[in-house]
Design a protein around this motif. Structure first.
Motif, PDB file in Angstrom:
ATOM      1  N   ALA A 174      -9.885 -66.102  78.865  1.00  0.00           N
ATOM      2  CA  ALA A 174      -9.009 -66.311  80.250  1.00  0.00           C
ATOM      3  C   ALA A 174      -8.397 -65.002  80.861  1.00  0.00           C
ATOM      4  CB  ALA A 174      -8.064 -67.505  79.919  1.00  0.00           C
ATOM      5  N   PHE A 175      -8.003 -64.089  79.845  1.00  0.00           N
ATOM      6  CA  PHE A 175      -7.402 -62.879  80.043  1.00  0.00           C
ATOM      7  C   PHE A 175      -8.121 -61.676  79.875  1.00  0.00           C
ATOM      8  CE2 PHE A 175      -3.885 -65.925  78.929  1.00  0.00           C
ATOM      9  CZ  PHE A 175      -3.536 -66.214  80.018  1.00  0.00           C
ATOM     10  N   GLY A 176      -9.398 -61.848  79.661  1.00  0.00           N
ATOM     11  CA  GLY A 176     -10.420 -60.785  79.251  1.00  0.00           C
ATOM     12  C   GLY A 176     -10.036 -60.179  78.119  1.00  0.00           C
ATOM     13  N   ALA A 177     -10.267 -58.732  77.887  1.00  0.00           N
ATOM     14  CA  ALA A 177     -10.115 -58.190  76.868  1.00  0.00           C
ATOM     15  C   ALA A 177      -8.867 -58.094  76.253  1.00  0.00           C
ATOM     16  CB  ALA A 177     -10.655 -56.605  76.977  1.00  0.00           C
ATOM     17  N   ALA A 178      -7.799 -58.645  76.986  1.00  0.00           N
ATOM     18  CA  ALA A 178      -6.398 -58.808  76.418  1.00  0.00           C
ATOM     19  C   ALA A 178      -6.418 -59.966  75.435  1.00  0.00           C
ATOM     20  CB  ALA A 178      -5.412 -59.205  77.788  1.00  0.00           C
ATOM     21  N   GLY A 179      -7.291 -60.655  75.462  1.00  0.00           N
ATOM     22  CA  GLY A 179      -7.466 -62.037  74.499  1.00  0.00           C
ATOM     23  C   GLY A 179      -8.152 -61.713  72.978  1.00  0.00           C
ATOM     24  N   THR A 180      -8.407 -60.365  72.838  1.00  0.00           N
ATOM     25  CA  THR A 180      -9.255 -59.892  71.659  1.00  0.00           C
ATOM     26  C   THR A 180      -8.538 -60.221  70.623  1.00  0.00           C
ATOM     27  OG1 THR A 180     -10.476 -58.290  72.959  1.00  0.00           O
ATOM     28  CG2 THR A 180     -10.646 -58.316  70.677  1.00  0.00           C
ATOM     29  N   ARG A 181      -7.239 -60.124  70.499  1.00  0.00           N
ATOM     30  CA  ARG A 181      -6.294 -60.353  69.411  1.00  0.00           C
ATOM     31  C   ARG A 181      -5.124 -61.387  70.003  1.00  0.00           C
ATOM     32  NH1 ARG A 181      -4.089 -54.911  66.600  1.00  0.00           N
ATOM     33  NH2 ARG A 181      -3.923 -54.471  68.637  1.00  0.00           N
ATOM     34  N   ILE A 182      -4.614 -62.313  69.207  1.00  0.00           N
ATOM     35  CA  ILE A 182      -3.560 -62.803  69.348  1.00  0.00           C
ATOM     36  C   ILE A 182      -2.241 -62.774  68.572  1.00  0.00           C
ATOM     37  CG2 ILE A 182      -4.663 -64.742  70.880  1.00  0.00           C
ATOM     38  CD1 ILE A 182      -4.567 -66.594  68.538  1.00  0.00           C
ATOM     39  N   VAL A 183      -1.089 -62.846  68.916  1.00  0.00           N
ATOM     40  CA  VAL A 183      -0.031 -63.231  68.011  1.00  0.00           C
ATOM     41  C   VAL A 183       0.349 -64.380  68.193  1.00  0.00           C
ATOM     42  CG1 VAL A 183       2.534 -62.404  67.693  1.00  0.00           C
ATOM     43  CG2 VAL A 183       0.788 -60.882  68.745  1.00  0.00           C
ATOM     44  N   ILE A 184       0.719 -65.196  67.187  1.00  0.00           N
ATOM     45  CA  ILE A 184       1.378 -66.350  66.741  1.00  0.00           C
ATOM     46  C   ILE A 184       2.714 -66.271  66.253  1.00  0.00           C
ATOM     47  CG2 ILE A 184       1.075 -68.800  66.016  1.00  0.00           C
ATOM     48  CD1 ILE A 184      -2.016 -68.417  65.919  1.00  0.00           C
ATOM     49  N   GLU A 185       3.774 -66.888  66.964  1.00  0.00           N
ATOM     50  CA  GLU A 185       5.116 -66.535  66.506  1.00  0.00           C
ATOM     51  C   GLU A 185       5.717 -67.896  66.298  1.00  0.00           C
ATOM     52  OE1 GLU A 185       6.192 -63.278  68.974  1.00  0.00           O
ATOM     53  OE2 GLU A 185       7.390 -64.580  70.222  1.00  0.00           O
ATOM     54  N   GLU A 186       6.924 -67.736  65.943  1.00  0.00           N
ATOM     55  CA  GLU A 186       7.849 -68.915  65.827  1.00  0.00           C
ATOM     56  C   GLU A 186       8.418 -69.133  67.246  1.00  0.00           C
ATOM     57  OE1 GLU A 186      11.693 -68.549  64.087  1.00  0.00           O
ATOM     58  OE2 GLU A 186      11.522 -66.532  63.938  1.00  0.00           O
ATOM     59  N   CYS A 187       8.782 -70.370  67.489  1.00  0.00           N
ATOM     60  CA  CYS A 187       9.244 -70.519  68.865  1.00  0.00           C
ATOM     61  C   CYS A 187      10.850 -70.685  68.753  1.00  0.00           C
ATOM     62  CB  CYS A 187       8.864 -72.061  69.154  1.00  0.00           C
ATOM     63  SG  CYS A 187       9.406 -72.428  70.968  1.00  0.00           S
ATOM     64  N   LEU A 188      11.291 -69.564  69.551  1.00  0.00           N
ATOM     65  CA  LEU A 188      12.868 -69.141  69.389  1.00  0.00           C
ATOM     66  C   LEU A 188      13.686 -70.304  70.409  1.00  0.00           C
ATOM     67  CD1 LEU A 188      13.141 -65.356  69.377  1.00  0.00           C
ATOM     68  CD2 LEU A 188      13.025 -66.945  67.298  1.00  0.00           C
ATOM     69  N   ARG A 189      14.774 -70.668  70.334  1.00  0.00           N
ATOM     70  CA  ARG A 189      15.276 -71.595  71.047  1.00  0.00           C
ATOM     71  C   ARG A 189      16.475 -70.915  71.567  1.00  0.00           C
ATOM     72  NH1 ARG A 189      11.467 -75.327  72.216  1.00  0.00           N
ATOM     73  NH2 ARG A 189      10.791 -76.575  70.453  1.00  0.00           N
ATOM     74  N   GLY A 190      16.899 -71.376  73.053  1.00  0.00           N
ATOM     75  CA  GLY A 190      18.164 -70.857  73.346  1.00  0.00           C
ATOM     76  C   GLY A 190      17.863 -70.460  74.867  1.00  0.00           C
ATOM     77  N   GLU A 191      18.693 -69.623  75.676  1.00  0.00           N
ATOM     78  CA  GLU A 191      18.408 -69.170  76.697  1.00  0.00           C
ATOM     79  C   GLU A 191      17.944 -67.688  77.025  1.00  0.00           C
ATOM     80  OE1 GLU A 191      21.270 -69.271  80.996  1.00  0.00           O
ATOM     81  OE2 GLU A 191      21.898 -70.182  79.011  1.00  0.00           O
ATOM     82  N   GLU A 192      16.941 -67.477  77.973  1.00  0.00           N
ATOM     83  CA  GLU A 192      16.227 -66.385  78.023  1.00  0.00           C
ATOM     84  C   GLU A 192      17.246 -65.401  78.932  1.00  0.00           C
ATOM     85  OE1 GLU A 192      12.148 -65.708  78.837  1.00  0.00           O
ATOM     86  OE2 GLU A 192      11.895 -67.905  78.016  1.00  0.00           O
ATOM     87  N   VAL A 193      17.244 -64.288  78.855  1.00  0.00           N
ATOM     88  CA  VAL A 193      17.992 -63.066  79.576  1.00  0.00           C
ATOM     89  C   VAL A 193      17.189 -61.895  79.339  1.00  0.00           C
ATOM     90  CG1 VAL A 193      19.521 -62.395  77.909  1.00  0.00           C
ATOM     91  CG2 VAL A 193      20.172 -62.069  80.330  1.00  0.00           C
ATOM     92  N   SER A 194      17.335 -60.956  80.370  1.00  0.00           N
ATOM     93  CA  SER A 194      16.681 -59.675  80.462  1.00  0.00           C
ATOM     94  C   SER A 194      17.682 -58.494  80.660  1.00  0.00           C
ATOM     95  CB  SER A 194      15.508 -59.509  81.613  1.00  0.00           C
ATOM     96  OG  SER A 194      14.717 -60.661  81.663  1.00  0.00           O
ATOM     97  N   LEU A 195      17.538 -57.463  79.671  1.00  0.00           N
ATOM     98  CA  LEU A 195      18.291 -56.351  79.834  1.00  0.00           C
ATOM     99  C   LEU A 195      17.325 -55.212  80.020  1.00  0.00           C
ATOM    100  CD1 LEU A 195      21.052 -55.320  79.780  1.00  0.00           C
ATOM    101  CD2 LEU A 195      20.774 -54.697  77.284  1.00  0.00           C
ATOM    102  N   LEU A 196      17.412 -54.660  80.921  1.00  0.00           N
ATOM    103  CA  LEU A 196      16.933 -53.252  81.253  1.00  0.00           C
ATOM    104  C   LEU A 196      17.559 -51.897  80.916  1.00  0.00           C
ATOM    105  CD1 LEU A 196      15.511 -55.567  82.850  1.00  0.00           C
ATOM    106  CD2 LEU A 196      14.471 -53.748  84.394  1.00  0.00           C
ATOM    107  N   ALA A 197      17.179 -50.984  80.802  1.00  0.00           N
ATOM    108  CA  ALA A 197      17.928 -49.631  80.368  1.00  0.00           C
ATOM    109  C   ALA A 197      17.056 -48.652  80.828  1.00  0.00           C
ATOM    110  CB  ALA A 197      18.120 -49.650  79.105  1.00  0.00           C
TER     111      ALA A 197
END
Length: 421
Positions: A174-197
């Motif tokens: 579905a995402f072309g070559a971007a999907g050759t590998r995948i990461v499976i990770e635990e599902c974190l719970r909480g509220e999302e926020v973005s910090l840029l620097a």
């Protein structure tokens, strides 16, 4: 100064808008730009991913500065190409931009340098990935390794959804070559926020925190999108927590990347989950977010050209970022059907009727026979700045009420999470 901005979305419109306010910037070009950008810059019909054509454009005009907006040309090495020919350019080099270009690299860097993030495993074989899901269970998060325009992350609350996600990414490509590998990770719970620097490779200076709204519908329902709106500052990240993120995430990441021979200069974006155990990194991006750039740059009082100049000179320690009081809110107006299939070429009305302190940042727009028409899934980012988050929300939606195009849809709850804080 003569400046080139690479890209054609809402982030790039915000960059052009901010740079146009610098007294030293006399002329701006944008490749490819859009209908809104064309009122502030000379648009050149070259796609951001066309590295050879962008390099030729810079050679032709000898720009005093090139600012690279999107992730794709960064990951493709545009900064390296321009630096090699001696042209000033803002953005991380290819090996640094891989922090966004490869989820696997990002997780490896975080594990090596003790940066708080979710537990994970990497898979190149779909059958092994499915066996792992059946073993560890759900909920979990499945991520395509490479760039997927913000849509390569699937949160699976049920096993079948997780198994289907693996097939969708790895088998169906579905995402072309971007999907050759995948990461499976635990599902974190909480509220999302973005910090840029901002960082010059040594010094790291944070911006105000922002909160994106990735799901297409109100109350964070529906499919993931590139972002349906954002606001800044986001009170979910307190000043104390912001300092914690700087000490545990941003500074160690920049230092770690230097140790990995991936020196990082530009904008470092950390997508965070505020868990019960503190902030944890969901992802890194190697550039301004879209739509986070719109409210952040509207709130930035400092001259962006000054900041960029200091980064290129390795003198970011001399910069003191200044921010407006209050808040800014961006509401994205999307095409009917987005994030799925949608029509293009639909006429947009009402753009000349924006209230005071409201800017319509164009994302997916074009000019046709002298009229502004839709040309993408996310069409506009109506962004307002005011003395408080509630006032900015009201003003942004006043701006939204002036705009019309067939099939237009948007979230009606942008910024609501901030009101209770």
């Amino acid at each position: 100064m003569k400046v080139l901005v690479v890209g054609g979305g809402g982030r790039e419109h915000a960059l052009v808008w901010k740079l146009s306010r610098s007294p030293r910037v006399k002329k701006i070009f944008c490749a490819p730009g859009n209908a809104g950008i064309s009122s502030l810059a000379e648009c050149v019909n070259i796609q951001a991913e066309n590295i050879p054509a962008i390099v030729d454009l810079v050679r032709q005009h000898k720009f005093d500065l090139t600012v690279v907006g999107p992730e794709a040309p960064l990951v493709a090495g545009l900064v390296d190409r321009l630096e090699a020919e001696g042209y000033p350019v803002f953005g991380p080099r290819q090996r640094a931009a891989e922090l966004e270009g490869s989820k696997v690299l990002a997780k490896e860097v975080m594990r090596k340098y003790n940066i708080p993030t979710a537990e994970y495993e990497v898979f190149e074989d779909a059958a092994e990935a499915r066996s792992y899901i059946r073993k560890v269970g759900v909920p979990c998060v499945i991520k395509a390794d490479g760039l997927a325009a913000g849509k390569g992350v699937i949160v699976a609350e049920d096993e079948q959804v997780a198994l289907d996600a693996i097939d969708f990414i790895m088998r169906d490509r579905a995402f072309g070559a971007a999907g050759t590998r995948i990461v499976i990770e635990e599902c974190l719970r909480g509220e999302e926020v973005s910090l840029l620097a901002f960082t010059d490779g040594e010094q790291v200076i944070p911006m105000i925190p922002a909160q994106d709204h990735k799901r297409v519908f109100d109350e964070d329902k529906g499919l993931n999108t590139g972002g349906m709106g954002a606001y800044a500052p986001a009170p979910v990240l307190t000043e104390a927590q912001k300092q914690e993120v700087m000490e545990k995430v941003m500074i160690p990441t920049v230092r770690g990347m230097a140790q990995e021979d991936r020196p990082y200069k530009g904008v470092l974006y950390a997508g965070l989950m505020m868990t019960e155990k503190g902030p944890k990194v969901l992802e890194f991006n190697a550039r301004f977010g879209d739509p986070e750039a719109q409210p952040i740059l509207m709130m930035l009082e400092s001259d962006l050209d000054d900041v960029i100049g200091a980064i290129l000179a390795g003198e970011l320690n001399k910069v003191n970022l200044r921010w407006s009081e209050g808040a800014a809110v961006c509401v994205v107006l999307a095409s009917g059907g987005y994030p799925g299939d949608y029509a293009k070429g639909l006429e947009i009305s009402g753009l000349d009727a924006m209230p005071e302190n409201v800017v319509a940042f164009h994302s997916g727009t074009a000019m046709r026979n002298g009229r502004v028409v839709t040309a993408g899934g996310r069409v506009l980012g109506i962004t307002a700045k005011s003395g408080s988050i509630s006032e900015a929300i009201d003003q942004a939606y006043q701006g939204v009420s002036r705009v019309r195009f067939e099939g237009m849809h948007y979230r009606r709850d942008i910024g609501q999470k901030a009101l209770g804080k």
